[in-house]
Design a protein around this motif. Structure first.
Motif, short mmCIF file in Angstrom:
data_model
loop_
_atom_site.label_atom_id
_atom_site.label_comp_id
_atom_site.label_asym_id
_atom_site.label_seq_id
_atom_site.Cartn_x
_atom_site.Cartn_y
_atom_site.Cartn_z
N ARG A 92 0.72 -1.04 -0.48
CA ARG A 92 0.19 -0.05 0.31
C ARG A 92 1.19 1.02 -0.09
O ARG A 92 1.36 1.76 0.88
N GLY A 93 1.25 1.80 -1.63
CA GLY A 93 1.28 3.43 -1.01
C GLY A 93 0.81 4.62 -1.36
O GLY A 93 -0.13 4.14 -2.08
N THR A 94 1.03 6.04 -1.28
CA THR A 94 -0.15 6.75 -1.16
C THR A 94 0.61 7.89 -2.80
O THR A 94 -0.10 8.32 -2.80
N ALA A 95 1.32 7.55 -2.72
CA ALA A 95 2.06 8.32 -4.42
C ALA A 95 1.39 7.48 -5.56
O ALA A 95 1.79 7.97 -6.70
N GLY A 96 1.08 6.25 -5.29
CA GLY A 96 0.28 5.44 -6.42
C GLY A 96 0.86 4.52 -7.11
O GLY A 96 2.13 4.16 -7.94
N PHE A 139 -0.78 13.53 -11.06
CA PHE A 139 0.01 12.55 -9.53
C PHE A 139 -0.84 13.11 -8.37
O PHE A 139 -1.22 14.38 -8.64
N ALA A 140 -0.99 12.82 -7.67
CA ALA A 140 -1.46 12.24 -6.14
C ALA A 140 -0.72 12.12 -5.52
O ALA A 140 -0.18 10.83 -5.62
N PHE A 141 -1.06 13.10 -4.24
CA PHE A 141 -0.13 11.98 -2.41
C PHE A 141 -0.57 11.77 -2.01
O PHE A 141 -1.89 12.97 -1.33
N ASP A 142 -1.02 10.71 -1.18
CA ASP A 142 -1.20 10.59 0.32
C ASP A 142 -3.27 11.49 0.41
O ASP A 142 -3.72 11.10 -0.79
N VAL A 188 -1.17 17.48 -3.00
CA VAL A 188 -0.80 17.39 -4.43
C VAL A 188 -1.98 16.37 -4.94
O VAL A 188 -2.07 15.36 -4.08
N SER A 189 -2.73 16.98 -5.46
CA SER A 189 -4.70 16.59 -5.52
C SER A 189 -4.10 16.10 -7.48
O SER A 189 -3.46 16.74 -8.04
N LEU A 190 -5.44 15.15 -7.32
CA LEU A 190 -5.72 15.19 -9.18
C LEU A 190 -7.02 16.12 -8.97
O LEU A 190 -7.49 16.51 -10.81
#
Length: 496
Positions: A3-7, A200-203, A208-210
């Motif tokens: 499970r990572g959050t940057a995808g 890209f999006a983080f967390d 930092v979002s879509l």
């Protein structure tokens, strides 16, 4: 699965993931976009239903995802699996010898009706407005030569009857995504790279979002690379955020006058919890703040810890910002926490959630220091779809209750209490726009809002949502000519 959050990424040989990590339903899609149903946000309900459907359908069809390039349709190389309408276009073989070389076509359509009786709290004479937001996306996904992918998506975003058109409201027929990707797994780990227009999006997408909530999603012209090995992941990219224009089709651009570059590291702890940190350089020419004007050079330092222990989940994040805007020195910070407890075996699986947020504001005018926090590329879903307030100069407490009366229906109710961190700075509306007349006026209290939301998945391709928000404003907004506001949004989304 990790499970990572940057995808996790989508090319032959990649590791795909969907984990029950942080909330009652947490689907990591694309570059970290997620469906946070447990806290009231079903950004991609179709992905949730499709994933569940796939589990009972021999796990052959991929889940429909917010980032469509992540879907792997190679399972349809078997003609017996092409059982649904349109499957002939979801998998077009390019080679009789290589089932992983194919072309896949698809589309998204989102229709949303919004009613707002006090845009910007009615300040500046803003009137009641009922309007339609429409977003159509079509894409082509080409997989070839084992490790390669080429993806193109065109977007047409329009408004009907909207009086005030913002930068994220309308963008008729333009290139949203166009990139080439390479993914290859070695004995020591997996290397991934992309070049071109991407997102890209983080967390939890605090910063930092879509930008999936507004009508026009945020894209970047970027070069991205990462290396995954064991419990570690290292990411680096350089990018120019795309600037949108609706003057004529295919007129969006990016340039060196607006840059966003990042180095990030992730580490899995105890199998599923995640610790991550990143540094970003955010630079923008001729930036304008209430207390500073000039070229902006913002150094961003972010640290996050998220995980789950039994029925308890949490997501904690803190960010500091340094640098300068013109001659003014930046000294800003932001922090957020989401925690929840889910009674998974109880009827309706209730989840009690608590959200805490804070971000700095400017404390003293003309002192050479800018304390206004920049939320970078925030998620329009993070507070509410109404967009009453943004992630700048605030303190925010939001308890919530989410229930699932049936497998396809999620209901959420919440109450949010908001204050300003500094009375010398303004109240900010989404994303980070100061409300005229609020800086230096009134007290800390901004107001309280009540939120109700329902998400329903009719099937794997078709979802709907209704959200209602009422905001009782505080004295600072009243003194600026603002008033209480009501919002109602009804959304239908089709994905193929």
């Amino acid at each position: 699965m990790r499970r990572g959050t940057a995808g996790r990424d989508g090319v032959h040989g990649r590791r795909m993931k969907s984990s029950g990590g942080i909330a009652s339903v947490w689907l990591v899609v694309g570059w970290g976009a997620s469906a946070w149903v447990g806290n009231g946000y079903a950004q991609d309900a179709a992905a949730d239903v499709t994933a569940a459907t796939s589990a009972s359908n021999a796990v052959t069809r991929p889940a429909l995802r917010s980032n469509r390039w992540q879907e792997d349709w190679s399972a349809l190389a078997d003609p017996a699996q092409r059982m649904q309408w349109g499957d002939a276009l979801k998998y077009i073989a390019l080679s009789s010898d290589d089932p992983l070389s194919y072309l896949s076509l698809g589309a998204n359509l989102r229709e949303r009706v919004e009613v707002s009786d006090a845009p910007n709290f009615g300040a500046g004479g803003a009137r009641n407005n009922t309007y339609v937001l429409q977003r159509l996306q079509v894409h082509a996904d080409l997989r070839f030569a084992t490790y390669w992918q080429a993806f193109v998506q065109v977007e047409d975003a329009r408004t009907v009857n909207k009086r005030v058109i913002g930068g994220a409201d309308r963008n008729p027929w333009d290139l949203r995504l166009a990139f080439v990707a390479y993914v290859r797994t070695f004995d020591a780990g997996t290397f991934k790279a992309r070049a071109g227009r991407q997102d890209f999006a983080f967390d939890l997408q605090r910063f930092v979002s879509l930008r999936d909530g507004p009508n026009v999603r945020q894209s970047f012209d970027a070069i991205w690379a990462d290396w995954e090995t064991g419990a570690w992941r290292f990411i680096g990219f350089v990018s120019q955020p795309v600037q949108y224009s609706d003057a004529h089709p295919f007129d969006d651009t990016s340039n060196r006058h607006f840059r966003f570059d990042t180095l990030r590291v992730e580490r899995l702890l105890w199998g599923q919890d995640e610790l991550s940190a990143y540094y970003s350089l955010y630079s923008r020419d001729q930036a304008r703040y209430l207390d500073a004007v000039g070229d902006e050079h913002r150094d961003v330092y972010d640290l996050r810890f998220a995980g789950r222990a039994g029925a308890l989940d949490w997501d904690l994040e803190g960010m500091t910002q340094r640098g300068h805007v013109g001659d003014a020195r930046i000294d800003a910070w932001g922090a957020g926490a989401r925690m929840g407890y889910t009674w998974g075996f109880a009827p309706w699986k209730p989840r009690l959630g608590l959200q805490l947020d804070a971000a700095s504001g400017d404390r003293h005018r003309n002192d050479g220091t800018l304390g206004t926090f920049n939320p970078l590329f925030p998620n329009g879903y993070y507070f509410t779809l109404a967009g009453f307030t943004g992630y700048t100069n605030l303190r925010h407490i939001k308890p919530s209750l989410t229930v699932t009366p049936m497998s396809r229906l999620t209901l959420m109710g919440a109450v949010g209490f908001q204050w300003r961190e500094s009375t010398q700075d303004a109240v900010y509306v989404q994303p980070n726009i100061p409300l005229p007349g609020t800086a230096g006026q009134g007290g800390h209290w901004t107001g309280v809002y009540e939120q109700l939301r329902a998400d329903y998945a009719f099937n794997a391709n078709f979802t709907g949502a209704v959200e209602a928000v009422h905001f009782d404003v505080g004295r600072a907004i009243q003194m600026a000519g603002g008033r209480d506001g009501d919002y109602l949004g009804v959304e239908l989304k089709f994905m193929w």
